[in-house]
Design a protein around this motif. Sequence first.
Motif, PDB file in Angstrom:
ATOM      1  N   LEU A 140       0.821  -1.210   0.000  1.00 43.13           N
ATOM      2  CA  LEU A 140       0.000   0.000   0.000  1.00 43.13           C
ATOM      3  C   LEU A 140       0.859   1.265   0.000  1.00 43.13           C
ATOM      4  N   LEU A 141       1.875   1.276   0.845  1.00 40.05           N
ATOM      5  CA  LEU A 141       2.720   2.462   0.922  1.00 40.05           C
ATOM      6  C   LEU A 141       3.532   2.645  -0.357  1.00 40.05           C
ATOM      7  N   GLY A 142       3.850   1.541  -1.042  1.00 38.72           N
ATOM      8  CA  GLY A 142       4.549   1.665  -2.321  1.00 38.72           C
ATOM      9  C   GLY A 142       3.701   2.411  -3.337  1.00 38.72           C
ATOM     10  N   ARG A 143       2.409   2.115  -3.356  1.00 37.40           N
ATOM     11  CA  ARG A 143       1.505   2.814  -4.275  1.00 37.40           C
ATOM     12  C   ARG A 143       1.361   4.273  -3.867  1.00 37.40           C
ATOM     13  N   VAL A 144       1.278   4.514  -2.539  1.00 38.15           N
ATOM     14  CA  VAL A 144       1.201   5.895  -2.064  1.00 38.15           C
ATOM     15  C   VAL A 144       2.474   6.645  -2.424  1.00 38.15           C
ATOM     16  N   ARG A 145       3.617   6.007  -2.261  1.00 39.26           N
ATOM     17  CA  ARG A 145       4.904   6.634  -2.583  1.00 39.26           C
ATOM     18  C   ARG A 145       4.981   6.996  -4.060  1.00 39.26           C
ATOM     19  N   ASP A 146       4.591   6.078  -4.929  1.00 43.93           N
ATOM     20  CA  ASP A 146       4.645   6.355  -6.370  1.00 43.93           C
ATOM     21  C   ASP A 146       3.786   7.560  -6.721  1.00 43.93           C
ATOM     22  N   CYS A 147       2.577   7.601  -6.164  1.00 41.16           N
ATOM     23  CA  CYS A 147       1.668   8.703  -6.450  1.00 41.16           C
ATOM     24  C   CYS A 147       2.187  10.020  -5.867  1.00 41.16           C
ATOM     25  N   ALA A 148       2.720   9.970  -4.619  1.00 37.02           N
ATOM     26  CA  ALA A 148       3.238  11.176  -3.974  1.00 37.02           C
ATOM     27  C   ALA A 148       4.454  11.704  -4.725  1.00 37.02           C
ATOM     28  N   GLY A 193       2.507  16.764  14.953  1.00 34.40           N
ATOM     29  CA  GLY A 193       2.172  15.662  15.835  1.00 34.40           C
ATOM     30  C   GLY A 193       1.281  14.619  15.193  1.00 34.40           C
ATOM     31  N   GLY A 194       1.077  14.737  13.863  1.00 32.67           N
ATOM     32  CA  GLY A 194       0.216  13.798  13.170  1.00 32.67           C
ATOM     33  C   GLY A 194       0.928  12.519  12.784  1.00 32.67           C
ATOM     34  N   ILE A 195       0.291  11.783  11.874  1.00 26.13           N
ATOM     35  CA  ILE A 195       0.813  10.494  11.424  1.00 26.13           C
ATOM     36  C   ILE A 195       1.575  10.696  10.116  1.00 26.13           C
ATOM     37  N   TYR A 196       2.794  10.177  10.060  1.00 28.43           N
ATOM     38  CA  TYR A 196       3.591  10.237   8.842  1.00 28.43           C
ATOM     39  C   TYR A 196       3.364   8.940   8.066  1.00 28.43           C
ATOM     40  N   LEU A 197       2.569   9.044   6.987  1.00 29.14           N
ATOM     41  CA  LEU A 197       2.408   7.866   6.136  1.00 29.14           C
ATOM     42  C   LEU A 197       3.680   7.598   5.348  1.00 29.14           C
ATOM     43  N   LEU A 198       4.369   8.656   4.958  1.00 25.66           N
ATOM     44  CA  LEU A 198       5.668   8.536   4.293  1.00 25.66           C
ATOM     45  C   LEU A 198       6.661   9.418   5.029  1.00 25.66           C
ATOM     46  N   SER A 199       7.856   8.910   5.238  1.00 22.97           N
ATOM     47  CA  SER A 199       8.911   9.709   5.857  1.00 22.97           C
ATOM     48  C   SER A 199      10.241   9.022   5.593  1.00 22.97           C
ATOM     49  N   GLN A 200      11.322   9.696   5.988  1.00 14.21           N
ATOM     50  CA  GLN A 200      12.652   9.111   5.849  1.00 14.21           C
ATOM     51  C   GLN A 200      13.014   8.251   7.061  1.00 14.21           C
ATOM     52  N   TYR A 201      12.102   8.168   8.016  1.00 17.87           N
ATOM     53  CA  TYR A 201      12.352   7.378   9.217  1.00 17.87           C
ATOM     54  C   TYR A 201      11.549   6.085   9.180  1.00 17.87           C
ATOM     55  N   GLU A 202      11.012   5.646  10.296  1.00 16.15           N
ATOM     56  CA  GLU A 202      10.329   4.363  10.344  1.00 16.15           C
ATOM     57  C   GLU A 202       8.956   4.465   9.675  1.00 16.15           C
ATOM     58  N   PRO A 203       8.463   3.355   9.147  1.00 12.67           N
ATOM     59  CA  PRO A 203       7.142   3.360   8.517  1.00 12.67           C
ATOM     60  C   PRO A 203       6.049   3.465   9.569  1.00 12.67           C
ATOM     61  N   PRO A 204       4.845   3.854   9.171  1.00 14.87           N
ATOM     62  CA  PRO A 204       3.751   3.944  10.131  1.00 14.87           C
ATOM     63  C   PRO A 204       3.284   2.569  10.571  1.00 14.87           C
ATOM     64  N   ALA A 205       2.560   2.525  11.663  1.00  9.22           N
ATOM     65  CA  ALA A 205       1.982   1.273  12.138  1.00  9.22           C
ATOM     66  C   ALA A 205       0.889   0.818  11.174  1.00  9.22           C
ATOM     67  N   PRO A 206       0.700  -0.490  11.022  1.00  6.31           N
ATOM     68  CA  PRO A 206      -0.357  -0.971  10.127  1.00  6.31           C
ATOM     69  C   PRO A 206      -1.719  -0.374  10.427  1.00  6.31           C
ATOM     70  N   ALA A 211      -6.147   3.293   8.875  1.00 10.43           N
ATOM     71  CA  ALA A 211      -7.014   4.413   9.234  1.00 10.43           C
ATOM     72  C   ALA A 211      -6.992   5.533   8.202  1.00 10.43           C
ATOM     73  N   HIS A 212      -5.862   5.711   7.490  1.00 11.63           N
ATOM     74  CA  HIS A 212      -5.728   6.897   6.646  1.00 11.63           C
ATOM     75  C   HIS A 212      -5.537   6.616   5.158  1.00 11.63           C
ATOM     76  N   ALA A 213      -5.134   5.414   4.808  1.00 10.97           N
ATOM     77  CA  ALA A 213      -4.864   5.153   3.391  1.00 10.97           C
ATOM     78  C   ALA A 213      -6.108   5.342   2.533  1.00 10.97           C
ATOM     79  N   GLY A 214      -7.285   5.061   3.103  1.00 11.68           N
ATOM     80  CA  GLY A 214      -8.515   5.195   2.333  1.00 11.68           C
ATOM     81  C   GLY A 214      -8.807   6.622   1.913  1.00 11.68           C
ATOM     82  N   ASP A 215      -8.284   7.623   2.641  1.00  9.81           N
ATOM     83  CA  ASP A 215      -8.516   9.028   2.308  1.00  9.81           C
ATOM     84  C   ASP A 215      -7.446   9.590   1.384  1.00  9.81           C
ATOM     85  N   PHE A 216      -6.437   8.802   1.074  1.00 10.46           N
ATOM     86  CA  PHE A 216      -5.364   9.321   0.217  1.00 10.46           C
ATOM     87  C   PHE A 216      -5.896   9.676  -1.167  1.00 10.46           C
TER      88      PHE A 216
END
Length: 239
Positions: A140-148, A193-206, A211-216
């Motif tokens: 899922l995050l790979g698809r978000v990354r490509d789009c972002a 203080g929000g949730i980082y779906l993409l970042s240079q650090y650790e990935p978000p929790a599943p 909770a948020h991928a559906g609104d992307f």
Amino acid sequence: MVDGLDTDVVGADDAADRRDEILARVTDHAGRMARELARLQGGDYGTAEFDTDAGEWTLKYEGGDVQYLRFEGRGREIYVVSTKEPPEPGPLATALDDYDALVAAFNEHVRDAEAVLADLSFDPPEVASADAAVEDRERLLGRVRDCADAMAGQLRRVEGGDYGAYSARVNGTRWELKWEDGRASYLRVGGEGGIYLLSQYEPPAPRDVRAHAGDFGAFVQAFNAEMRELSDEIDAVSL
């Protein structure tokens, strides 16, 4: 003439040597108990008390060596082994009369510890694998990354420069895409203080991805709408 001046004074060498000999054996023996206690208690230092009919013994150890061995009973407190001066022969003899009882109490203490674990069976359940959750998140995050990244590339073309940010509200929540050199630096949901779906650090929790991928998609739609507005505004310009 003072009576007794010619009487020989009995030397204490023999008594002191005998005491020192006994103390060396006691220290060695108590040191063995100290090492076993250190193994049993799982530390480099500690204290243990042992009750007998005659009183209470306290054994303190550090680094596997006995620090002191104290007997309290029969109205006396006697340091049989210590880092200070040795006991006098009389108190030493009083304490050592009960030494066998100390060893018996120590042995019973060790046997009790053995009995606690003797009948214990430990068969833990199998640990569940996180492979499926991680793979789904990465997919899922790979698809978000490509789009972002595609959005970041378009923003670079439109805005110029090497870095910038784009934000929009989706269902009342602020989404922010920060980009650099035409690629997404981070995608954050909820502001500071929000949730980082993409970042240079650790990935978000599943759960956060769920909770948020559906609104992307709505965030991308807001971006597309803004890009179309910019295009329309430019098309309206006549030279």
